[in-house]
Design a protein around this motif. Structure first.
Motif, PDB file in Angstrom:
ATOM      1  N   ALA A  30      47.474 -35.969  43.852  1.00  0.00           N
ATOM      2  CA  ALA A  30      47.002 -37.005  44.892  1.00  0.00           C
ATOM      3  C   ALA A  30      47.422 -36.364  46.192  1.00  0.00           C
ATOM      4  CB  ALA A  30      47.778 -38.393  44.648  1.00  0.00           C
ATOM      5  N   ASN A  31      48.090 -35.467  46.063  1.00  0.00           N
ATOM      6  CA  ASN A  31      48.634 -34.651  47.230  1.00  0.00           C
ATOM      7  C   ASN A  31      49.584 -35.681  48.195  1.00  0.00           C
ATOM      8  OD1 ASN A  31      49.159 -32.667  49.020  1.00  0.00           O
ATOM      9  ND2 ASN A  31      47.261 -32.270  49.725  1.00  0.00           N
ATOM     10  N   THR A  32      50.230 -36.344  47.702  1.00  0.00           N
ATOM     11  CA  THR A  32      51.058 -37.473  48.436  1.00  0.00           C
ATOM     12  C   THR A  32      52.370 -37.044  48.727  1.00  0.00           C
ATOM     13  OG1 THR A  32      51.566 -39.761  48.688  1.00  0.00           O
ATOM     14  CG2 THR A  32      51.712 -38.720  46.542  1.00  0.00           C
ATOM     15  N   GLN A  33      52.944 -37.309  49.789  1.00  0.00           N
ATOM     16  CA  GLN A  33      54.225 -37.312  50.378  1.00  0.00           C
ATOM     17  C   GLN A  33      55.385 -38.324  49.642  1.00  0.00           C
ATOM     18  OE1 GLN A  33      55.161 -34.438  51.647  1.00  0.00           O
ATOM     19  NE2 GLN A  33      53.063 -33.698  51.534  1.00  0.00           N
ATOM     20  N   GLU A  55      43.736 -43.415  45.455  1.00  0.00           N
ATOM     21  CA  GLU A  55      43.814 -44.144  46.681  1.00  0.00           C
ATOM     22  C   GLU A  55      44.824 -45.052  46.786  1.00  0.00           C
ATOM     23  OE1 GLU A  55      41.480 -45.762  50.044  1.00  0.00           O
ATOM     24  OE2 GLU A  55      40.632 -44.139  48.707  1.00  0.00           O
ATOM     25  N   LEU A  56      45.545 -45.438  45.816  1.00  0.00           N
ATOM     26  CA  LEU A  56      46.891 -46.343  45.943  1.00  0.00           C
ATOM     27  C   LEU A  56      47.933 -45.352  46.557  1.00  0.00           C
ATOM     28  CD1 LEU A  56      48.092 -48.985  45.022  1.00  0.00           C
ATOM     29  CD2 LEU A  56      48.641 -47.834  43.041  1.00  0.00           C
ATOM     30  N   LEU A  57      47.856 -44.143  46.047  1.00  0.00           N
ATOM     31  CA  LEU A  57      48.756 -43.286  46.590  1.00  0.00           C
ATOM     32  C   LEU A  57      48.637 -42.881  47.734  1.00  0.00           C
ATOM     33  CD1 LEU A  57      49.786 -41.416  43.238  1.00  0.00           C
ATOM     34  CD2 LEU A  57      51.216 -43.051  44.044  1.00  0.00           C
ATOM     35  N   ARG A  58      47.530 -42.454  48.282  1.00  0.00           N
ATOM     36  CA  ARG A  58      47.249 -42.025  49.749  1.00  0.00           C
ATOM     37  C   ARG A  58      47.361 -42.972  50.558  1.00  0.00           C
ATOM     38  NH1 ARG A  58      42.105 -39.072  47.199  1.00  0.00           N
ATOM     39  NH2 ARG A  58      43.036 -36.959  46.421  1.00  0.00           N
ATOM     40  N   TYR A  64      44.616 -52.434  49.570  1.00  0.00           N
ATOM     41  CA  TYR A  64      43.888 -51.548  48.698  1.00  0.00           C
ATOM     42  C   TYR A  64      42.580 -51.847  48.201  1.00  0.00           C
ATOM     43  CZ  TYR A  64      48.838 -50.281  47.963  1.00  0.00           C
ATOM     44  OH  TYR A  64      50.174 -49.837  48.336  1.00  0.00           O
ATOM     45  N   LEU A  65      42.354 -53.268  47.786  1.00  0.00           N
ATOM     46  CA  LEU A  65      41.095 -53.531  47.658  1.00  0.00           C
ATOM     47  C   LEU A  65      39.922 -54.001  48.738  1.00  0.00           C
ATOM     48  CD1 LEU A  65      41.706 -55.933  44.284  1.00  0.00           C
ATOM     49  CD2 LEU A  65      40.341 -53.744  44.317  1.00  0.00           C
ATOM     50  N   ASN A  66      40.588 -54.423  49.754  1.00  0.00           N
ATOM     51  CA  ASN A  66      39.776 -54.799  50.950  1.00  0.00           C
ATOM     52  C   ASN A  66      39.197 -53.806  51.441  1.00  0.00           C
ATOM     53  OD1 ASN A  66      40.685 -57.383  50.147  1.00  0.00           O
ATOM     54  ND2 ASN A  66      42.499 -57.344  51.830  1.00  0.00           N
ATOM     55  N   LYS A  67      39.728 -52.649  51.572  1.00  0.00           N
ATOM     56  CA  LYS A  67      39.197 -51.290  52.107  1.00  0.00           C
ATOM     57  C   LYS A  67      38.017 -50.953  51.421  1.00  0.00           C
ATOM     58  CE  LYS A  67      40.965 -46.829  53.438  1.00  0.00           C
ATOM     59  NZ  LYS A  67      41.759 -45.790  53.322  1.00  0.00           N
TER      60      LYS A  67
END
Length: 81
Positions: A30-33, A55-58, A64-67
């Motif tokens: 996910a390449n998340t920090q 998507e959740l991690l970024r 999350y669902l509204n996007k």
């Protein structure tokens, strides 16, 4: 896991190591920090929901669902298989 003999403890340790490895792989993909504890908590909370893990991690917001409307199941299946 409730066993107290040597084999049960070894099984518990192996399961924990495998789970930690999978969480680390998901975090790197996910390449998340976000910290490992945050990633583990998010996956634990949303384990049975149909959200896209990446998507959740970024995401930095809580909608999350509204996007995107509905979750993308192909990404979940692709990650598993």
């Amino acid at each position: 896991f409730y066993g107290e003999n040597e084999n049960a403890i070894r099984t518990q340790v192996w399961c924990t190591l495998i789970a930690q490895l999978l969480m680390t792989v998901i975090q790197k993909m996910a390449n998340t920090q976000k910290a490992f504890s945050v990633v583990a908590t998010l996956v634990r909370i949303h384990l049975i929901s149909l959200l896209d893990v990446f998507e959740l991690l970024r995401s930095t917001k809580r909608d999350y669902l509204n996007k995107r409307g509905s979750p993308d199941l192909y990404g979940q299946i692709k990650l598993i298989f």
